[in-house]
Scaffold this motif. Structure first.
Motif, short mmCIF file in Angstrom:
data_model
loop_
_atom_site.label_atom_id
_atom_site.label_comp_id
_atom_site.label_asym_id
_atom_site.label_seq_id
_atom_site.Cartn_x
_atom_site.Cartn_y
_atom_site.Cartn_z
N PRO A 3 0.82 -1.04 -0.18
CA PRO A 3 -0.30 0.17 -0.28
C PRO A 3 0.84 1.47 -0.04
O PRO A 3 1.70 1.27 0.62
N VAL A 4 0.76 2.17 -0.53
CA VAL A 4 1.11 3.60 -0.28
C VAL A 4 0.74 4.36 1.19
O VAL A 4 -0.53 4.08 1.40
N LEU A 5 1.98 4.37 1.51
CA LEU A 5 1.57 5.15 2.74
C LEU A 5 2.05 5.99 2.83
O LEU A 5 2.96 7.42 2.95
N SER A 6 0.96 6.55 3.82
CA SER A 6 1.46 8.72 4.39
C SER A 6 2.03 8.79 5.19
O SER A 6 2.47 8.06 5.58
N ASN A 31 -11.15 5.28 14.53
CA ASN A 31 -10.83 5.08 13.41
C ASN A 31 -10.18 4.01 12.87
O ASN A 31 -10.06 3.00 12.02
N GLU A 32 -8.99 4.61 12.70
CA GLU A 32 -8.11 4.36 12.60
C GLU A 32 -7.50 3.31 13.28
O GLU A 32 -6.97 2.09 12.79
N ARG A 33 -6.93 3.55 14.34
CA ARG A 33 -6.78 2.43 15.43
C ARG A 33 -7.75 1.53 15.21
O ARG A 33 -7.12 0.09 15.22
N ALA A 34 -8.93 1.32 15.77
CA ALA A 34 -9.90 -0.03 15.01
C ALA A 34 -9.96 -0.46 13.89
O ALA A 34 -9.39 -1.66 14.18
N GLU A 35 -9.20 0.50 12.92
CA GLU A 35 -9.29 -0.43 11.58
C GLU A 35 -7.80 -1.07 11.27
O GLU A 35 -7.30 -2.09 11.10
N ASP A 59 -0.61 -1.58 9.26
CA ASP A 59 1.21 0.04 9.66
C ASP A 59 0.84 0.73 8.45
O ASP A 59 0.46 1.74 9.01
N ALA A 60 -0.38 0.67 7.96
CA ALA A 60 -0.88 2.65 6.62
C ALA A 60 -0.74 2.88 7.69
O ALA A 60 -1.30 4.07 8.01
N GLU A 61 -2.53 2.18 7.94
CA GLU A 61 -3.58 2.70 8.62
C GLU A 61 -3.16 3.22 10.22
O GLU A 61 -3.24 4.23 11.12
N GLY A 62 -1.36 2.83 10.33
CA GLY A 62 -0.82 3.50 11.83
C GLY A 62 -0.37 4.37 11.48
O GLY A 62 -0.15 5.05 12.63
N ARG A 63 -0.01 4.88 10.02
CA ARG A 63 0.77 6.00 9.38
C ARG A 63 -0.24 6.69 9.93
O ARG A 63 -0.57 8.05 9.95
N HIS A 64 -1.53 6.60 9.14
CA HIS A 64 -2.48 7.78 9.41
C HIS A 64 -3.21 7.95 10.60
O HIS A 64 -3.06 9.05 11.01
N GLU A 65 -2.93 7.04 11.72
CA GLU A 65 -2.92 7.22 13.10
C GLU A 65 -2.30 8.61 13.27
O GLU A 65 -2.27 9.26 14.27
N ALA A 66 -1.16 7.88 13.49
CA ALA A 66 0.18 8.91 13.80
C ALA A 66 -0.61 10.59 13.30
O ALA A 66 0.18 11.85 13.83
N HIS A 67 -1.47 11.07 11.93
CA HIS A 67 -1.14 11.96 11.12
C HIS A 67 -2.47 12.71 12.29
O HIS A 67 -2.31 13.67 12.42
N ASP A 127 -4.39 6.33 -0.15
CA ASP A 127 -4.20 5.49 0.44
C ASP A 127 -5.55 5.09 0.93
O ASP A 127 -5.44 2.91 0.65
N GLU A 128 -6.40 5.17 1.32
CA GLU A 128 -7.82 4.58 1.15
C GLU A 128 -8.49 4.54 -0.58
O GLU A 128 -8.82 3.02 -0.20
N ARG A 129 -7.73 4.47 -0.73
CA ARG A 129 -8.42 4.09 -2.48
C ARG A 129 -7.80 3.31 -2.58
O ARG A 129 -8.17 1.68 -3.25
N ILE A 130 -6.42 3.08 -2.25
CA ILE A 130 -5.50 1.00 -2.80
C ILE A 130 -6.03 0.30 -1.36
O ILE A 130 -5.81 -0.59 -2.08
N HIS A 131 -6.24 0.83 -0.40
CA HIS A 131 -6.08 -0.58 0.03
C HIS A 131 -7.91 -0.93 0.33
O HIS A 131 -7.91 -1.93 0.00
#
Length: 370
Positions: A3-6, A31-35, A59-67, A127-131
């Motif tokens: 996945p593309v990570l932000s 939501n990011e944590r739960a996903e 891991d990708a959702e974790g990057r979004h969580e960090a944002h 990212d979400e579209r790739i996910h």
């Protein structure tokens, strides 16, 4: 597929956020944590490449969580819980870990609000579209592994629901006694289940016979090394099975070379590498279709089994069948990656439409003969 990570910190950190902004960020964070937790739970039930892909998504959702954590700063998460849908996905993932959860997550990724969210980065929206596409691919694998049992279950039960509801309502509308309706419904159940079972037996038996007729003669490959057969003639076998001339020649050369280097390796493989759907046994398919149809067909008869009569029995029968149709339609919608309520409503309208036609015909026939 990675996945593309932000990277976090691309949002607007200079403006003073409003209380509404903070509440929204906290919800996104939850939501990011739960996903991410859902993907990790699913990964625990997978092996190999699928496990690695699911962990990469987590891991990708974790990057979004960090944002969102960076935007919130010292404000923290405020104890906000994720949305009800995401929480349900987590429960399903821990208890089942099936294709249903992947199909639901596919829909969740498709509904991501980041494309129109000013505080989300453009990379996060991508990212979400790739996910969504990654989960779609994983769900496709699971759907492919599902045997024909699911098809027989859903459509066999649906056939039983619709056909016997139509039969019971059509006969009941003529004004006959509840006992006649009950006998008619049970007869329809038995006749339909036997018909479904016999049809499935013939279908699977015929498919197996067709596949057997397409399978190379088991004696032919073992004789090839003893005969004066050159690679060109062997290549014709592969070309006849759909391979291109170049691919067929390459495969024939490889098989001949393999036989020359290690004759004990076994007979030459004459198939072109084609794969066939795994088929169950004819009797197994027949019995499952019989049971699934009977399970659906018994539902319209239940009110009459419990002694209900007249319009009360009609309404109760239609109501319980409607609930069952909504359930089967919703399941089909989830597995197909479509909104389940649309498929459920379609299933309900089709079933009620068929039952309404027979009910009206029964009324007309009852008036005519009366």
């Amino acid at each position: 597929m990675t996945p593309v990570l932000s990277a976090p910190g691309d949002g607007d950190l200079t403006r003073d956020p409003s209380p509404k902004d903070i509440r929204l960020w906290r919800r996104y964070l939850a939501n990011e944590r739960a996903e991410a937790a859902v993907y990790r739970d699913l990964a625990q039930r997978r092996e190999g490449e699928e496990r690695d892909i699911l962990l990469a998504l987590a891991d990708a959702e974790g990057r979004h969580e960090a944002h969102w954590r960076e935007l919130l700063g010292e404000r923290g998460d405020g104890g906000v819980k994720p949305g009800i849908n995401t929480r349900l996905f987590g429960v399903f993932a821990r208890r089942f870990g099936s294709v249903f959860v992947l199909a639901l997550m596919q829909q969740a990724e498709a509904r991501s609000p980041y494309a129109t969210e000013a505080d989300a980065t453009p990379t996060m929206a991508a990212d979400e579209r790739i996910h969504e596409e990654v989960v779609r691919g994983l769900a496709m694998r699971s759907r492919t592994r599902m045997s024909g049992m699911f098809r027989a279950a859903v459509f066999g039960a649906n056939d039983g629901l619709v056909s016997n509801l139509a039969l019971v309502l059509g006969v009941g509308a003529t004004g006959v006694s509840p006992q006649v309706i009950l006998i008619t419904g049970l007869s329809g159940l038995l006749a339909g289940a036997l018909s479904m079972g016999a049809g499935e037996y013939v279908s699977v038996r015929s498919q197996r016979e067709l596949l057997q007729a397409s399978t190379p003669n088991p004696e032919t490959p073992s004789l090839i090394p003893r005969l004066d057969v050159d690679a060109n003639e062997l290549a014709l076998v592969y070309r006849a099975r759909g391979m291109s001339a170049d691919d067929a020649q390459e495969r024939a050369d490889r098989m001949i070379a393999l036989q020359g280097a290690a004759p004990e390796s076994g007979p030459v493989n004459l198939t072109g590498g084609e794969e066939h759907e795994e088929l169950g046994t004819p009797w197994g398919a027949a019995m499952s279709s019989f049971c699934f149809f009977a399970g659906g067909a018994i539902i319209p008869v239940l009110p009459y089994l419990f002694g209900l009569q007249g319009l009360t029995a009609v309404f109760v029968s239609a109501a319980v069948v409607g609930i069952a149709l909504l359930i089967t339609g919703g399941i089909v919608g989830i597995l197909s990656g479509a909104p389940p309520w649309k498929r459920a409503l379609r299933q309900l309208l089709i079933g009620y439409g068929a039952a309404a036609v027979t009910y009206v015909l029964g009324l007309v026939f009852g008036v005519t003969t009366g």
